[in-house]
Design a protein around this motif. Sequence first.
Motif: not given
Length: 232
Positions: A65-91
């Motif tokens: 839902s839109k609400r779930e996406l908003q909350v998911l985005y907040r968590g993603f942004k907190n951990e990944c301020p640039s908005g993207v993750v590269n392979e080195e971060t995965f490793k």
Amino acid sequence: MWSKGESEGLQTLGIVVVLCSSLKLLHYLGLIDLSDDKIEDELEMTMVCHRPEGLEQLEAQTNFSKRELQVLYRGFKNECPSGVVNEETFKQIYSQFFPHGDASMYAHYLFNAFDTTQTGSVKFEDFVTALSILLRGTVHEKLRWTFNLYDINKDGYINKEEMIDIVKAIYDMMGKYTYPVLKDDTPRQHVDVFFQKMDKNKDGVVTLDEFLESCQEDDNIMRSLQLFENVM
């Protein structure tokens, strides 16, 4: 020679590890940490370097839902301020999950599965799409996503060498916790068993249809796919 019970368990291992480790990564990045705190406004998305697609579009493309996406985005942004993750971060993340093994190759393969556009970076949209499949997708969608992980060269087939590479990466990642202690030729032995079951026409490769059929015939794999349906 592996017993029938050992073989069935080993064939299930790859599916379970794919799902469990993928969800560990998503949890680490804040994507499955829903809370009842105040949801931040959509305009916050302009604060990062990469601005995801509109929530309405993502809502239409996923099972959230839109609400779930908003909350998911907040968590993603907190951990990944640039908005993207590269392979080195995965490793780096997987080295923390599996400190007693070498997770670099598995992280490499998993990153490629998330990076569906092959841009060298994974955006919020990529994570949400994968999360939607892993948690709320149909059986076919979950298995197709897993097939794509094993299909390293993206030619539409899984060959023995690709499967050996993935299985070896899983064992390397598990490190000293892999039991029993494995010999160097163990991944190839396990893959031989895998192909005897899945390569229906014995042509040396496993197609998507063969993969789907074989997995759906395996009760252990089907149960593993249901473990994550109530995560969020």
